[in-house]
Design an enzyme around this catalytic site. Sequence first.
Site, PDB file in Angstrom:
ATOM      1  N   TRP A  78      -8.113 -10.454 -15.708  1.00 49.68           N
ATOM      2  CA  TRP A  78      -9.033 -10.814 -15.337  1.00 49.68           C
ATOM      3  C   TRP A  78     -10.290 -11.931 -15.621  1.00 49.68           C
ATOM      4  O   TRP A  78     -11.138 -12.528 -14.888  1.00 49.68           O
ATOM      5  CB  TRP A  78     -10.443  -9.407 -14.796  1.00 49.68           C
ATOM      6  N   ASP A  89     -18.130  -8.871 -16.889  1.00 54.40           N
ATOM      7  CA  ASP A  89     -17.687  -8.087 -16.209  1.00 54.40           C
ATOM      8  C   ASP A  89     -17.622  -6.826 -16.478  1.00 54.40           C
ATOM      9  O   ASP A  89     -16.433  -6.294 -17.612  1.00 54.40           O
ATOM     10  CB  ASP A  89     -16.280  -9.182 -15.455  1.00 54.40           C
ATOM     11  N   LYS A 114     -13.363   0.667  -9.315  1.00 55.22           N
ATOM     12  CA  LYS A 114     -13.230   1.769 -10.408  1.00 55.22           C
ATOM     13  C   LYS A 114     -13.569   3.130 -10.872  1.00 55.22           C
ATOM     14  O   LYS A 114     -13.229   4.235 -11.228  1.00 55.22           O
ATOM     15  CB  LYS A 114     -12.574   0.602 -11.401  1.00 55.22           C
TER      16      LYS A 114
HETATM   17  C1  PLP Z   1     -10.693  -4.891 -10.497  1.00 53.90           C
HETATM   18  C2  PLP Z   1     -11.145  -6.043 -11.066  1.00 53.90           C
HETATM   19  C3  PLP Z   1     -11.791  -7.012 -11.246  1.00 53.90           C
HETATM   20  C4  PLP Z   1     -11.598  -7.537  -9.161  1.00 53.90           C
HETATM   21  O1  PLP Z   1     -12.969  -7.259  -8.408  1.00 53.90           O
HETATM   22  P1  PLP Z   1     -12.131  -6.844  -6.718  1.00 53.90           P
HETATM   23  O2  PLP Z   1     -12.730  -5.965  -6.053  1.00 53.90           O
HETATM   24  O3  PLP Z   1     -10.715  -6.813  -6.312  1.00 53.90           O
HETATM   25  O4  PLP Z   1     -12.704  -8.286  -6.557  1.00 53.90           O
HETATM   26  C5  PLP Z   1     -12.291  -8.315 -11.826  1.00 53.90           C
HETATM   27  N1  PLP Z   1     -12.331  -7.633 -12.887  1.00 53.90           N
HETATM   28  C6  PLP Z   1     -12.281  -6.671 -13.528  1.00 53.90           C
HETATM   29  C7  PLP Z   1     -12.538  -6.571 -14.865  1.00 53.90           C
HETATM   30  C8  PLP Z   1     -11.532  -5.452 -12.330  1.00 53.90           C
HETATM   31  O5  PLP Z   1     -11.144  -4.658 -12.801  1.00 53.90           O
END
Ligand code: PLP
Length: 366
Positions: A102, A177, A201
């Site tokens: 990511w 993030d 998540k």
């Molecule tokens: C799932 C995830 C993403 C991507 O998320 P989207 O909602 O599909 O754009 C980005 N960063 C992390 C850490 C993730 O777990």
Amino acid sequence: MARAYNFAPGPAALPESVLKQAQADMLEWGDAGASIVEMSHRGPEFMEVAARAEADLRTLLAIPDDYAVLFLPGGATTAQALLPLNFADAGATVDYVVTGHWGKTALKQLTPSVQLNVAASGEADGWRTIPARDSWRLTPGAAYVHITANETIHGVEFRPAWGEPAPDTGNVPLFADFSSSIASEPIDISRYGVIYAGAQKNLGPVGISVVIIRRDLLERAGQPRANIFDYRAQLANDSMLNTPPTWNWYLAGLVFRWMLDAGGTAAFDRLSDQKAALLYGAIDGSGGFYRNDVDVAVRSRMNVPFFLADEARNDAFLAGAREAGLIGLKGHRVLGGMRASIYNAMPVDGVRALVDYMQDFQKRNG
Ligand SMILES: *Cc1c(COP(=O)(O)O)cnc(C)c1O
């Protein structure tokens, strides 16, 4: 069929009580005469739902008043694209610390209007470690430093054993993030400039994301951008510059309330420790039948990738798991193997059931 224990990485399991509440509200919201999905976002009912969700999230995460909270359509990837547009002037340098898939995805959202500096990367190490803080090559005067608090695919997380969970970046604001670990433990928001998370998540359904921004950063000019991508404009309009994803916002609000009722982030911190200890204990205690390759100091408490020594047994493992009521265990295509995602909505009993199954599978196949 009974609901299975769902280890999917995202969209991920939601608490059953939340789904039941949503099921009831889907047909009619109180005595509004319509479903929550059929009501105007400007009407009093939804305005109340939205305000309540923000208030609950502020309580849950102890968000200080000098931080704004946005609820925006789209995922974490969208936020990755909007960060440089909103917070980095044209030509400015942005520092990225890349510790897995990511973090790499975030790099792909940058445009040539900013200078990218990869300050540190775990790639040469096969994404098994987080480079030590004193090895990072940070740029003095950078617009921000970006990290991925928890790498959902590689199972690498900033943990206290690595050093500070929020690395010190001096005067340069730290952007993180937190998509796959937000609300899994108390964090000191004031150490960050921006925290963002796609909801699917740990916070609710896919289709909405939360962006927490230190207000003074919103005064930065950033780059020319469409109004809809302007965080200042979104804030001035309570995240309703256009029609927001009302159902997703409402559902996330139910999850916030559920987390508060369950004891808040301190309770989920303890549960996460317990669940991670059970699962890593089973992997490490399997005599090599199962394996996790991540440096112990940065092993994720949320996403546990693991491999069978004999990969030819992967399909049998997954089929047997499904029969035992355990789903969502197939690893991400970039890594293969297995992955158990054990977010807040996964009860300790679910992890116990997985560990029992793993031990039983080993006995039958070892
Ligand atoms: C799932 C995830 C993403 C991507 O998320 P989207 O909602 O599909 O754009 C980005 N960063 C992390 C850490 C993730 O777990």
